[in-house]
Scaffold this motif. Structure first.
Motif, short mmCIF file in Angstrom:
data_model
loop_
_atom_site.label_atom_id
_atom_site.label_comp_id
_atom_site.label_asym_id
_atom_site.label_seq_id
_atom_site.Cartn_x
_atom_site.Cartn_y
_atom_site.Cartn_z
N TYR A 35 36.71 41.81 32.03
CA TYR A 35 37.68 42.75 32.62
C TYR A 35 36.99 43.48 33.76
CZ TYR A 35 41.10 46.50 33.14
OH TYR A 35 42.04 47.37 33.64
N CYS A 37 37.60 46.50 36.66
CA CYS A 37 38.49 47.56 37.14
C CYS A 37 38.94 47.18 38.54
CB CYS A 37 37.77 48.91 37.18
SG CYS A 37 37.52 49.57 35.54
N CYS A 218 43.07 51.31 31.61
CA CYS A 218 42.20 50.14 31.44
C CYS A 218 42.04 49.77 29.96
CB CYS A 218 40.85 50.38 32.10
SG CYS A 218 41.00 50.41 33.90
N HIS A 243 34.83 57.39 33.89
CA HIS A 243 35.86 56.39 33.58
C HIS A 243 35.47 55.46 32.42
CE1 HIS A 243 39.34 53.93 34.13
NE2 HIS A 243 38.68 52.88 34.62
N HIS A 244 34.33 54.82 32.53
CA HIS A 244 33.99 53.84 31.49
C HIS A 244 33.55 54.50 30.18
CE1 HIS A 244 33.47 50.54 34.76
NE2 HIS A 244 34.72 50.78 34.45
N GLU A 247 36.76 55.19 28.55
CA GLU A 247 37.39 53.95 28.03
C GLU A 247 36.79 53.61 26.67
OE1 GLU A 247 37.64 50.34 30.37
OE2 GLU A 247 37.87 51.48 32.21
#
Ligand code: AMP
Ligand code: ZN
Length: 476
Positions: A35, A37, A218, A243-244, A247
């Motif tokens: 995956y 982004c 995501c 962000h990650h 997630e």
């Protein structure tokens, strides 16, 4: 030889083990689930963004070259503050606005010879999956509502910070957070779902009218497409935090299983020492560079040739060097195609080719060191040029070398293979149309120029504008 890549999560260079279970040979592994982004489609992407997208493409191409199957998704972020405000400014729907930039983005990907991936989910088409995760978190007591928004409670997730290894003090004091957001229990918490403001696009949910937070998008798309732990997640280094990290928190807290095995982050493209970014205004779009007469493959070469873990400073001098490197390959191909002599086969050629493959794979298997791989490739070119100049290669030898170049180009995607003829449309006719198109461009008759390009495209002929004029090739 095994493929080993740096993993941000472990902080080490780890062997890639698709499915998480070691197998005897590459062909025994399940498809590598990846995956990446994708872009936020509120404007043109800049070539800094494309460094990351070219890397994603190189990664998938190399995996396939090594014999892995890939199952790759890249999302389109088509709802966030910037897209909403862009659409509102122009007084058009969010969809109309984001469709425009999505189309331009795909056009750019094509120009850079970036392969299409297996899945391209759009955030706005995955709302249900987002609500599913939020519901789970809510039921587990890991998310809370406040004034129509839903937040993730970071203090309840033990593993928070494991990807970015943030200094504990930073997370505790909220240095990195927006301390003005009083509606949160803890400044570190982040929004899973945001209550919609007046005039904003919104979706009806059990939590009221609202829209997704960026991070949940995501996590939801990954769950929707793959349904379980994935092998690789990629993005630029700026996405590691928050962000990650977020997630991971949402997905692992919701599903109690590992989210991603291997995190790969690409270093930034810089301009005069600073990150190329929209906010600093120091960016070039692909079109900016093409308008200066550079070819898309020179940009692809430049972006791809630096090791992904090293920052790359963008300069036009660097782009010229990329041009020169490509010219060396072009010249070799011309020389190979036009060998006229009747030399006997060169006995040593197969060994030279074997060594090329062995050394190339050894280098790139070592944390995707393409810079070293390209060094080996150019040494090979040097050896072949020497053999050519000494008249030691037969026509069959030359055809074999072209096949090797075609094979390596499955990874590179920047070699230009000119055609001798082209089936139903003859070379003279093509050259004639190219001349007419150049004339039309000179006279600023872009409509005619585009028409000629489209006519040739219909016949399967692709044009490439370079600083040395227009070239053509048959569509593969
Ligand atoms: P965005 O559209 O801003 O979400 O960014 C798309 C991708 O480009 C993300 O993976 C970012 O990390 C990456 N990116 C943004 N700026 C740069 C840069 N200067 N160099 C390399 N990658 C970047
Ligand atoms: Zn993302």
């Amino acid at each position: 030889m095994t493929l080993r890549i740096h993993n941000t999560l472990s902080g080490k260079i780890d062997e890639l083990i698709p499915g998480g279970e070691k197998r005897e040979s590459i062909s025994d592994y399940p498809a590598v689930t990846i995956y990446s982004c994708g872009p936020t489609v509120y404007s043109y992407a800049h070539i800094g963004n494309f460094r990351t997208f070219v890397f994603n493409d190189f990664l998938r191409r190399y995996l396939k070259f090594r014999g892995f199957e890939v199952n790759h998704a890249m999302n389109i972020t088509d709802v966030d503050d910037k897209t909403i405000s862009g659409a509102n400014k122009e007084n058009i729907s969010l969809k109309e606005y984001t469709d425009r930039y999505t189309e331009i983005f795909f056009e750019n990907l094509k120009q850079l010879n970036i392969e299409s991936v297996e899945h391209v989910p759009r955030a706005t088409e995955s709302i249900e999956s987002m609500i599913e995760i939020i519901d789970k978190l809510h039921k587990k007591g890991l998310a809370y509502e406040n004034e129509g928004s839903v937040y993730f409670s970071i203090s309840k997730f033990d593993g928070y910070g494991k990807l970015s290894r943030l200094d504990k003090r930073e997370t505790r004091t909220g240095i990195r957070y927006d301390t003005d957001e009083y509606e949160k229990d803890d400044v570190r918490d982040f929004a899973l779902w945001k209550a919609s403001k007046e005039g904003e696009v919104s979706w009806d949910t059990p939590y009221g009218k609202g829209r997704p937070g960026w991070h949940i998008e995501c996590s939801a798309m990954i769950r929707k497409i793959f349904g379980k732990t994935i092998d690789i997640h990629t993005g630029g280094v700026d996405l590691i935090f928050p962000h990650h990290e977020n997630e991971i928190a949402q997905s692992e807290a919701a599903y109690d299983e590992k989210f991603v095995r291997h995190w790969i982050h690409v270093e930034h493209l810089l301009v005069e020492g600073s990150k190329m970014s929209k906010s600093l205004g120091n960016f070039y779009t692909l079109k900016d560079i093409l308008d200066r007469g550079y070819s898309p493959r020179s940009i692809r070469y430049l972006l791809m040739s630096a090791h992904y873990k090293k920052q790359l400073n963008f300069t036009f001098a660097g782009l010229k060097q990329a041009d020169q490197a490509l010219a060396r390959i072009d010249n070799l191909i011309i020389n190979l195609k036009y060998v006229k002599n009747e030399n006997p086969d060169h006995e040593g050629l197969e060994k030279i080719i074997d060594d090329l493959y062995k050394n190339f794979i050894n280098s790139v298997d070592d944390d995707l060191n393409i810079s070293k791989g390209l060094g080996i490739f150019f040494e090979f070119i040097h050896t072949i040029n020497t053999l050519l100049s000494e008249n030691r290669l037969s026509k069959q030898n030359c055809a074999r070398i072209i096949k090797v170049l075609e094979d390596l180009d499955k990874v590179f995607g920047f070699i230009f293979f000119p055609e001798n003829g082209s089936g139903d449309i003859d070379t003279e006719k093509i050259e004639q149309l190219i001349k007419e198109r150049s004339e039309a461009k000179k006279n600023r008759d872009f409509e005619k120029a585009d028409m000629i390009r489209d006519r040739l495209l219909e016949k399967g002929i692709l044009l490439e504008d370079t600083r040395h004029g227009t070239r053509w090739k048959k569509k593969r």
